[in-house]
Enzyme design. Sequence first.
Site, short mmCIF file in Angstrom:
data_model
loop_
_atom_site.label_atom_id
_atom_site.label_comp_id
_atom_site.label_asym_id
_atom_site.label_seq_id
_atom_site.Cartn_x
_atom_site.Cartn_y
_atom_site.Cartn_z
N TYR A 186 1.05 -1.17 -0.05
CA TYR A 186 0.11 -0.02 -0.03
C TYR A 186 1.00 1.36 -0.06
CZ TYR A 186 -3.56 3.25 2.18
OH TYR A 186 -4.11 4.07 2.48
N LEU A 235 1.10 5.19 0.17
CA LEU A 235 0.53 6.43 0.35
C LEU A 235 1.56 7.55 0.68
CD1 LEU A 235 -2.21 8.16 0.64
CD2 LEU A 235 -2.28 7.39 2.97
N ASN A 259 -9.55 2.47 7.56
CA ASN A 259 -10.20 2.65 8.31
C ASN A 259 -10.08 0.85 9.28
OD1 ASN A 259 -11.26 5.02 8.43
ND2 ASN A 259 -12.88 4.52 6.99
N GLU A 301 0.02 3.86 10.19
CA GLU A 301 -1.38 3.69 9.64
C GLU A 301 -2.20 4.67 10.25
OE1 GLU A 301 -3.44 0.22 8.59
OE2 GLU A 301 -1.62 -0.74 7.67
P1 FAD Z 1 4.96 13.47 10.03
O1 FAD Z 1 3.69 13.69 9.51
O2 FAD Z 1 5.96 14.43 9.52
O3 FAD Z 1 4.69 13.81 11.70
C1 FAD Z 1 5.77 14.04 12.45
C2 FAD Z 1 5.03 14.16 13.92
O4 FAD Z 1 4.23 15.17 14.08
C3 FAD Z 1 4.30 13.17 14.52
O5 FAD Z 1 4.36 12.81 15.73
C4 FAD Z 1 2.91 13.33 14.17
O6 FAD Z 1 1.97 12.82 14.78
C5 FAD Z 1 2.89 14.92 14.36
N1 FAD Z 1 2.17 15.76 13.60
C6 FAD Z 1 1.87 15.80 12.43
N2 FAD Z 1 0.85 16.74 12.07
C7 FAD Z 1 0.07 17.04 13.30
C8 FAD Z 1 -0.69 18.03 13.61
N3 FAD Z 1 -1.57 18.63 12.58
N4 FAD Z 1 -0.94 18.08 15.01
C9 FAD Z 1 -0.40 17.30 15.77
N5 FAD Z 1 0.80 16.51 15.55
C10 FAD Z 1 1.14 16.37 14.20
N6 FAD Z 1 3.07 4.21 4.79
C11 FAD Z 1 2.48 3.98 3.57
O7 FAD Z 1 1.80 4.57 2.89
N7 FAD Z 1 2.40 2.34 3.29
C12 FAD Z 1 3.29 1.60 4.31
O8 FAD Z 1 3.29 0.45 4.05
C13 FAD Z 1 3.86 2.07 5.38
N8 FAD Z 1 4.66 1.35 6.31
C14 FAD Z 1 5.26 1.90 7.34
C15 FAD Z 1 6.25 1.25 8.00
C16 FAD Z 1 7.08 1.78 8.94
C17 FAD Z 1 7.97 1.01 9.80
C18 FAD Z 1 7.02 2.95 9.20
C19 FAD Z 1 7.64 3.62 10.27
C20 FAD Z 1 6.03 3.72 8.62
C21 FAD Z 1 5.40 3.37 7.35
N9 FAD Z 1 4.44 4.20 6.75
C22 FAD Z 1 3.75 3.62 5.35
C23 FAD Z 1 4.45 5.45 7.00
C24 FAD Z 1 3.58 5.98 8.07
O9 FAD Z 1 2.34 5.92 7.76
C25 FAD Z 1 3.92 7.36 8.34
O10 FAD Z 1 5.23 7.52 8.86
C26 FAD Z 1 2.92 8.01 9.29
O11 FAD Z 1 1.75 8.20 8.57
C27 FAD Z 1 3.31 9.46 9.79
O12 FAD Z 1 4.03 10.18 8.72
P2 FAD Z 1 5.44 10.94 8.89
O13 FAD Z 1 6.44 9.91 9.21
O14 FAD Z 1 5.59 11.69 7.71
O15 FAD Z 1 5.39 11.97 10.11
N1 2MC Z 2 -12.56 7.32 6.04
C1 2MC Z 2 -13.34 7.83 5.10
N2 2MC Z 2 -13.11 8.80 4.62
C2 2MC Z 2 -12.25 9.72 4.97
C3 2MC Z 2 -11.62 9.47 5.94
C4 2MC Z 2 -11.61 8.24 6.55
N3 2MC Z 2 -11.01 7.57 7.63
N4 2MC Z 2 -10.66 10.52 6.43
C5 2MC Z 2 -10.87 11.70 5.53
N5 2MC Z 2 -12.06 11.01 4.73
C6 2MC Z 2 -12.54 11.66 3.56
C7 2MC Z 2 -13.33 12.86 4.10
O1 2MC Z 2 -14.52 12.65 4.28
C8 2MC Z 2 -13.08 13.90 2.89
O2 2MC Z 2 -14.20 13.48 2.05
P1 2MC Z 2 -14.86 14.27 1.16
O3 2MC Z 2 -14.00 15.09 0.25
O4 2MC Z 2 -16.11 13.63 0.47
O5 2MC Z 2 -15.52 15.51 1.89
C9 2MC Z 2 -12.01 13.57 2.40
O6 2MC Z 2 -11.44 12.23 2.67
C10 2MC Z 2 -10.70 14.73 2.76
O7 2MC Z 2 -10.74 14.60 4.09
P2 2MC Z 2 -10.36 16.01 4.97
O8 2MC Z 2 -11.06 17.23 4.43
O9 2MC Z 2 -10.72 15.48 6.45
O10 2MC Z 2 -8.80 16.01 4.59
P3 2MC Z 2 -7.73 16.48 5.61
O11 2MC Z 2 -6.47 16.77 4.75
O12 2MC Z 2 -8.07 17.58 6.24
O13 2MC Z 2 -7.21 15.43 6.99
C11 2MC Z 2 -6.57 13.08 7.43
C12 2MC Z 2 -7.02 13.98 6.24
C13 2MC Z 2 -5.56 14.20 8.29
C14 2MC Z 2 -7.58 12.64 8.36
C15 2MC Z 2 -5.76 12.10 6.28
O14 2MC Z 2 -4.83 12.70 5.88
C16 2MC Z 2 -5.12 11.14 7.24
O15 2MC Z 2 -5.57 10.21 7.78
N6 2MC Z 2 -3.77 11.25 7.64
C17 2MC Z 2 -3.07 10.17 8.11
C18 2MC Z 2 -2.27 9.36 6.93
C19 2MC Z 2 -2.04 7.94 7.12
O16 2MC Z 2 -3.03 7.27 8.04
N7 2MC Z 2 -1.05 7.19 6.55
C20 2MC Z 2 -0.98 5.90 6.68
C21 2MC Z 2 -0.21 5.34 5.64
S1 2MC Z 2 -0.20 3.57 5.41
C22 2MC Z 2 0.75 2.93 6.70
O17 2MC Z 2 1.13 3.39 7.28
C23 2MC Z 2 0.90 1.53 6.61
C24 2MC Z 2 1.65 0.75 7.34
C25 2MC Z 2 0.22 0.56 5.34
#
Ligand code: FAD
Ligand code: 2MC
Length: 368
Positions: A108, A110, A227, A351
């Site tokens: 995945y 993103l 989710n 996530e």
């Molecule tokens: P940042 O967004 O730069 O955040 C830095 C710090 O600031 C964090 O503590 C955060 O919570 C905080 N922060 C940011 N914005 C705000 C705010 N508005 N208010 C308060 N606090 C805030 N991603 C994928 O797409 N696919 C994967 O398979 C995947 N696997 C992963 C595996 C590992 C081992 C790791 C470490 C990460 C992986 N990720 C993956 C990425 C992961 O989802 C991101 O690291 C995570 O979403 C945070 O993004 P960032 O590291 O850029 O931190």
């Molecule tokens: N489920 C369904 N829809 C969602 C949603 C959710 N959890 N979160 C946001 N949306 C929809 C929202 O309803 C809106 O839809 P519409 O345009 O129809 O109104 C649209 O998405 C945009 O949402 P926001 O206006 O809330 O967007 P904003 O940029 O302000 O915030 C935020 C979005 C912060 C909630 C989103 O960027 C987020 O979840 N960030 C975290 C990123 C993340 O989880 N990364 C994980 C990477 S994967 C990973 O780590 C792995 C190990 C695989």
Amino acid sequence: MARDFARKRLAPYALEWDAAKHFPVAEMKEAGSLGMAAIYTREDVGGSGLRRLDGVRIFEELAKGDPVTAAFISIHNMCTWMVDTYGSEEQRREWIPKLAPMDVMASYCLTEPGAGSDAASLTTRAERDGDDFVLNGTKQFISGGGASDLYVVMARSEGEGARGISTFLVDKGTEGLSFGPPEVKMGWHSQPTTQVIFENVRIPASRMLGGAEGAGKGFGIAMNGLNGGRLNIAACSLGGAQAAYDLALRYMTERETFGRKLIDEPTIRFALADMATSLEASRLILWRAATALDENDPDKVELCAMAKKFVTETCFQVADQALQLHGGYGYLHETGVEKIVRDLRVNRILEGTNEIMRMVIGRAEAAR
Ligand code: FAD
Ligand code: 2MC
């Protein structure tokens, strides 16, 4: 079945895989052949047709054996569900029969170097060129990077903001696709995490998830996938913490200090009571959120965020306490608890960080 598989095929080897940085592909494919790689995917294309509630119970059991392998199987399930739910009929029939047995492993994609929490600001571009799209950009921290066969990629095809993003299916062998070196990490040693780099990667337009109707829908697809992913990651923390607790409980019945067994020390019993309560409370919020997702409850997004935040934090504390109860032996690799603590730490970050979970919950509360 999941418990039995975890006991026999994951638990005995998890420490070895951690030390050797070995990605257990054969065991994951075995899990796929048992129906655990397409858990909540429709049966007509080879999925298991179960509920999210079944899913979190399966991931808790798998994580008792190894939280890292369980987490990768969860990510693969998230990709499989996205293809099943948002793919065209043709895409479902092409991919799910290969994804369900894990003949094809999926990642995945993103996160980017400049777009983690603020995922909607991603800059990887997908430019339309005749019947193709051409992808350019870099994805960061991709689990399974370089090892997976299929990359489910969120890229900007339409314009600025969340509504400019679409989702694409990219094969590993595609020209212009490359991978960074494996990141050196605190935990999750038994699966690779790499950059995924796109340099003029040309794919047919038919690789856009959902066909032409999928244009601009990629952010919603990615979030809806997450989710359920957030629930499964929480379930991995729960299974890991339960395994650490079980080790600590057994050790308390064996270890003697000051002339008696530790289990007979009242303060130790209080610690165990708090840990057991935390595990049960985690299980309950997880099942509550999974049921909300199954029933498409209007509060499902917040409930998934609450479960992810509560369970990954609470269960990290339980695992850390289990390490403490082992004394110096808890700090040794061979005991198995320090690995669990390292592996569970990242579940508070990926996530969606737990700060972002608070943001999601806080926005919903403010809108009430
Ligand atoms: P940042 O967004 O730069 O955040 C830095 C710090 O600031 C964090 O503590 C955060 O919570 C905080 N922060 C940011 N914005 C705000 C705010 N508005 N208010 C308060 N606090 C805030 N991603 C994928 O797409 N696919 C994967 O398979 C995947 N696997 C992963 C595996 C590992 C081992 C790791 C470490 C990460 C992986 N990720 C993956 C990425 C992961 O989802 C991101 O690291 C995570 O979403 C945070 O993004 P960032 O590291 O850029 O931190
Ligand atoms: N489920 C369904 N829809 C969602 C949603 C959710 N959890 N979160 C946001 N949306 C929809 C929202 O309803 C809106 O839809 P519409 O345009 O129809 O109104 C649209 O998405 C945009 O949402 P926001 O206006 O809330 O967007 P904003 O940029 O302000 O915030 C935020 C979005 C912060 C909630 C989103 O960027 C987020 O979840 N960030 C975290 C990123 C993340 O989880 N990364 C994980 C990477 S994967 C990973 O780590 C792995 C190990 C695989």
